[in-house]
Design a protein around this motif. Sequence first.
Motif, mmCIF file in Angstrom:
data_model
loop_
_atom_site.group_PDB
_atom_site.id
_atom_site.type_symbol
_atom_site.label_atom_id
_atom_site.label_comp_id
_atom_site.label_asym_id
_atom_site.label_seq_id
_atom_site.Cartn_x
_atom_site.Cartn_y
_atom_site.Cartn_z
ATOM 1 N N LYS A 202 -15.824 -1.399 -5.145
ATOM 2 C CA LYS A 202 -14.862 -1.430 -6.247
ATOM 3 C C LYS A 202 -14.637 -0.016 -6.767
ATOM 4 O O LYS A 202 -15.584 0.766 -6.907
ATOM 5 C CB LYS A 202 -15.377 -2.299 -7.400
ATOM 6 N N ALA A 203 -13.371 0.306 -7.072
ATOM 7 C CA ALA A 203 -13.059 1.634 -7.594
ATOM 8 C C ALA A 203 -11.845 1.566 -8.499
ATOM 9 O O ALA A 203 -10.928 0.773 -8.283
ATOM 10 C CB ALA A 203 -12.814 2.620 -6.457
ATOM 11 N N ILE A 204 -11.851 2.410 -9.522
ATOM 12 C CA ILE A 204 -10.689 2.629 -10.387
ATOM 13 C C ILE A 204 -10.314 4.100 -10.258
ATOM 14 O O ILE A 204 -11.180 4.970 -10.317
ATOM 15 C CB ILE A 204 -10.999 2.288 -11.854
ATOM 16 N N HIS A 218 -0.764 -2.087 -0.695
ATOM 17 C CA HIS A 218 -1.930 -2.626 0.007
ATOM 18 C C HIS A 218 -2.411 -3.879 -0.715
ATOM 19 O O HIS A 218 -2.529 -3.894 -1.943
ATOM 20 C CB HIS A 218 -3.047 -1.579 0.057
ATOM 21 N N PRO A 219 -2.710 -4.952 0.018
ATOM 22 C CA PRO A 219 -3.114 -6.211 -0.641
ATOM 23 C C PRO A 219 -4.426 -6.121 -1.403
ATOM 24 O O PRO A 219 -4.687 -6.953 -2.279
ATOM 25 C CB PRO A 219 -3.219 -7.194 0.531
ATOM 26 N N LYS A 220 -5.258 -5.115 -1.110
ATOM 27 C CA LYS A 220 -6.539 -4.967 -1.792
ATOM 28 C C LYS A 220 -6.465 -4.023 -2.988
ATOM 29 O O LYS A 220 -7.481 -3.737 -3.623
ATOM 30 C CB LYS A 220 -7.595 -4.444 -0.804
ATOM 31 N N VAL A 221 -5.256 -3.506 -3.268
ATOM 32 C CA VAL A 221 -5.082 -2.525 -4.331
ATOM 33 C C VAL A 221 -4.150 -3.079 -5.399
ATOM 34 O O VAL A 221 -3.063 -3.572 -5.092
ATOM 35 C CB VAL A 221 -4.517 -1.199 -3.772
ATOM 36 N N ASP A 222 -4.592 -3.013 -6.643
ATOM 37 C CA ASP A 222 -3.745 -3.372 -7.778
ATOM 38 C C ASP A 222 -3.370 -2.088 -8.507
ATOM 39 O O ASP A 222 -4.019 -1.056 -8.333
ATOM 40 C CB ASP A 222 -4.492 -4.320 -8.717
ATOM 41 N N HIS A 223 -2.324 -2.139 -9.294
ATOM 42 C CA HIS A 223 -1.920 -0.937 -10.002
ATOM 43 C C HIS A 223 -1.436 -1.295 -11.395
ATOM 44 O O HIS A 223 -1.036 -2.424 -11.677
ATOM 45 C CB HIS A 223 -0.819 -0.190 -9.234
ATOM 46 N N PRO A 405 -12.675 -10.934 -6.589
ATOM 47 C CA PRO A 405 -13.316 -10.488 -5.342
ATOM 48 C C PRO A 405 -12.319 -10.067 -4.272
ATOM 49 O O PRO A 405 -12.706 -9.465 -3.270
ATOM 50 C CB PRO A 405 -14.092 -11.734 -4.899
ATOM 51 N N ASN A 406 -11.043 -10.352 -4.459
ATOM 52 C CA ASN A 406 -10.035 -10.014 -3.449
ATOM 53 C C ASN A 406 -9.409 -8.643 -3.673
ATOM 54 O O ASN A 406 -8.554 -8.218 -2.887
ATOM 55 C CB ASN A 406 -8.920 -11.074 -3.444
ATOM 56 N N LEU A 407 -9.806 -7.953 -4.745
ATOM 57 C CA LEU A 407 -9.263 -6.629 -5.035
ATOM 58 C C LEU A 407 -10.382 -5.592 -4.998
ATOM 59 O O LEU A 407 -11.490 -5.851 -5.472
ATOM 60 C CB LEU A 407 -8.584 -6.604 -6.405
ATOM 61 N N ASN A 408 -10.085 -4.425 -4.423
ATOM 62 C CA ASN A 408 -11.080 -3.359 -4.321
ATOM 63 C C ASN A 408 -10.743 -2.118 -5.135
ATOM 64 O O ASN A 408 -11.641 -1.372 -5.519
ATOM 65 C CB ASN A 408 -11.266 -2.941 -2.854
ATOM 66 N N VAL A 409 -9.458 -1.865 -5.364
ATOM 67 C CA VAL A 409 -9.049 -0.636 -6.038
ATOM 68 C C VAL A 409 -8.018 -0.971 -7.113
ATOM 69 O O VAL A 409 -7.102 -1.771 -6.887
ATOM 70 C CB VAL A 409 -8.451 0.390 -5.048
ATOM 71 N N LEU A 410 -8.184 -0.352 -8.286
ATOM 72 C CA LEU A 410 -7.191 -0.423 -9.353
ATOM 73 C C LEU A 410 -6.710 0.994 -9.647
ATOM 74 O O LEU A 410 -7.503 1.856 -10.019
ATOM 75 C CB LEU A 410 -7.782 -1.050 -10.611
ATOM 76 N N ARG A 411 -5.419 1.216 -9.452
ATOM 77 C CA ARG A 411 -4.835 2.529 -9.752
ATOM 78 C C ARG A 411 -4.197 2.480 -11.135
ATOM 79 O O ARG A 411 -3.317 1.664 -11.382
ATOM 80 C CB ARG A 411 -3.782 2.925 -8.713
#
Length: 584
Positions: A202-204, A218-223, A405-411
């Motif tokens: 997990k990363a922000i 990317h499906p694993k990245v939210d923004h 659990p389906n997301l790894n990165v939040l920008r």
Amino acid sequence: MSNSPFNHSHFLGYVNFVSPAFVKLHFPSSVLMKSFVHHSEVLRGGLVGNYIVIEGEEKGFLGKMLEISLPEKERLELSERTFSTKAFHPVGRIEILLSFDLFDPSKIEKGINSLPLIGSKVFICSAEFLSTHFKTFGIKPENIEHSPTFRMGNLIYDKNVPVDISLQAIFSRHCAVVGTTGGGKSYTISKFIEGVIETGAKAIILDPTGEYSTFDTHPKVDHSILISESYFPYQNLTINDLFVLFRPSGQVQQPVLLEAIKSLKVAHCLMTNIPNNGHNNDGTNDTFTFRGQQVIINNGLIVKQGNLTAAYNNAYFTYKGIIEDFSINNFSINLLHRQTGNECFQIFNDRWANGRDERNYGNATSLIMRVNNVISDNNYSGMFGFNAPTTNNLITKINEFINNPNLNVLRIGFENVPYNFQVREILANSLGRYLLNKARTNAFRENPLILFVDEAHQFLNKKVKDEYFESTELNAFDNIAKESRKYGLFLCLSTQMPRDIPVGTLSQMGTFITHRLINYQDKEAIASACSTANKETLSFLPSLGSGEAIIMGVDFPMPISVKVDMPSITPKFDTPKFIKKTGT
């Protein structure tokens, strides 16, 4: 011996000089050296910079070739004709990086407890030996199988050697990515983001320019883009954040602002928990009977002028736990400038005076105007949700991301946040403080979080000054660097000017990914902060090409010179190109 570091087809020569700082290598013949380099397609620039191994009696030694020279006598005989026909006897200078068990090369020893003997054989290190050991750096032997690794690139001087590194080694003691403009920092951060996604971590990322918006598909990245899509709620600001935002002078205005905030909290608690008992004759004042006494609230404001202090004090002490908890700011901030004016009344005996204290009011006038201007400003309102926000609550967004659990990165995008009045620094500091407070609740102990701060020199080592030039430090990231590691919140800073990062913060960085550095002060900042950044290692920094870096740090027994792979998703902004226009 399996996975032997010694490949006898890569024999170079013998040790002929040993000192605590370095050893020297004697090449039996320059013909052997030229033949080896000529047939090797993976070595760049000959042997300088390559890793070599020395075969001792009970230990082996891994070193790095620093330079190659000819003895003085042979140097004088050197010419174009003699170089191709005569055998010379070069001498190499080698920095010893670490030692290992000769019969079990997987056992690496940190530090140099012994040195090679005169006459020890020297070889170019095998690719398999290097690539296998990179994966183990920073990991306890019993945890190697369970520690995720990702492919960062290949060695600069031997492209056959992949560099696979664990997230634990890179981030567990905080990380700094440094280098001049164009050195490849953005690509390295993009590669780290891909590594986070690949390993399921997990990363922000705090993205000040929108450079990493290319990951949003990317499906694993939210923004979440501040102002246009989200706001950081003022209810989650600490009292220090509010002081930084409104800049009250320390001796005169801070006590008045603090009392105004407490009064609005009292009003909120009463209006939430106590039914309204009636109105005054003018129809504007709400009366709340509390423990047999009346508290007057006028349009959400505590009315103090001419009223008894006992009722207010009783309400204050009843809700003291909420009122003095400045991590809970459930009050109407739009009323703050007006309530500040209501605080300018002296207390005589058991009630506030009927007449305003003009001296206190005069001292608070600039604060009242500043609070009103901040709350009324559209940018501030969009960032902190002062006026009925229509965008998403960023805190809600962060918590949803952490639990998904389906997301790894939040920008978190700062591209719409203006540069004036230090508002970017204030907002980033507030966000960092929130994540630190959340980490202190052990929210990241089981699932660690990496916080990337791009262009970190924009946010760190900053101070906000009030009208009397008294300064308040924005130190949230400094505190994260000092204490959050044990809570599972890891910091990764990216900057082109490490000299502008506070010394205390930089010294907490356990890992440095150092791209090309030319400025003396920048190199000195790295040298003073990183224990493994010796003179020999730093001498390679000015010659690094784009995308090349040296990895060094506490969890790395030796510096690693790596050419970072091109990320599959590249950052948005490259250097603009000059284009010849028609007709000119």
